[in-house]
Scaffold this active site. Sequence first.
Site, PDB file in Angstrom:
ATOM      1  N   TYR A 107     -85.599  -0.784  14.643  1.00  0.00           N
ATOM      2  CA  TYR A 107     -85.259  -2.176  14.438  1.00  0.00           C
ATOM      3  C   TYR A 107     -86.615  -3.118  14.250  1.00  0.00           C
ATOM      4  CZ  TYR A 107     -83.703  -7.054  15.700  1.00  0.00           C
ATOM      5  OH  TYR A 107     -83.504  -8.294  15.605  1.00  0.00           O
ATOM      6  N   SER A 167     -87.652 -11.467  14.036  1.00  0.00           N
ATOM      7  CA  SER A 167     -87.256 -11.291  15.483  1.00  0.00           C
ATOM      8  C   SER A 167     -88.541 -11.373  16.000  1.00  0.00           C
ATOM      9  CB  SER A 167     -86.552  -9.962  15.655  1.00  0.00           C
ATOM     10  OG  SER A 167     -86.454  -9.565  17.063  1.00  0.00           O
TER      11      SER A 167
END
Length: 289
Positions: A157, A143
Amino acid sequence: MRDVEGKVAFITGGASGIGFGMARTFLAAGMKVVMADISEANLADAARQLEGSNQAYHFMRLDVTDREAMAAAADEAEQLFGAVHLLCNNAGIGYAEPMTTAGYGSWDKMFAINVGGVINGIVTFVPRIRAHGEGGHIVNTASIAGILPLPDNGGIYSGSKFAVRGISESLRLALAPHGVGVSTLFPGLTRSRIMESLPEGEDDELSLGFAEAHRYAMDPLDLGRAVLDAVRDNKPFIIAHPEFREEMKELHDELMDAIRDDLPMDPRRAEFEMTRRNFITELKRNAGD
């Protein structure tokens, strides 16, 4: 993997969002594609979208944290289509409690899926890809939060995606001598079902802003085309969202500014690090970097 026609791709999290965007792109390029997903609803929806197509694809339900199931999925893919050439470790979740208040459960779940799923894919498929000797490629979905850290609500995350980045970059060096490429995908906002993991009533500023911005997210097919280009060109990084350019440059400058030159350094230490650097440089050259 310049010529992908007829090659076999295996995609985790492959029935929606980024994974399904990759799948449709690969199918259009003439690949055979296995889409593995934990969600029966996603699998059914993807099957409806591809209904009537004469392309070579297969759906299966898979929990990427289940190592025995991952091995069985690899067996099933090989029995159906033959050797797998392209592995996309894409499955992941996007929500956890704030890192400053979360308990072990939130940390364990996030890392079990986002990092453990990548590890399980690597351990299962890499020996098989090496063994068939036809070359191959691995795409690990990190990401942009694996480069640019998120604050409290996204901290767990972000930590998981930094881990995926490190695993992927080292794996690229390790597999270069074996004719297997590795790319790390760093997506920004891309249309997906990640918002479905956001609990009802989540009203902090970051979550609300994310929900609003998600309306203008990238089309997964556009990102899928960027992934295919990177596979064909054996690129180490896939960053298709140019809106992060300046922020990434600022981070680079911060890192460079943090280096101190006023502390003593034994020249023998510098000599060792130069040897290490030369070794890494040669590995990167073998990888085509």
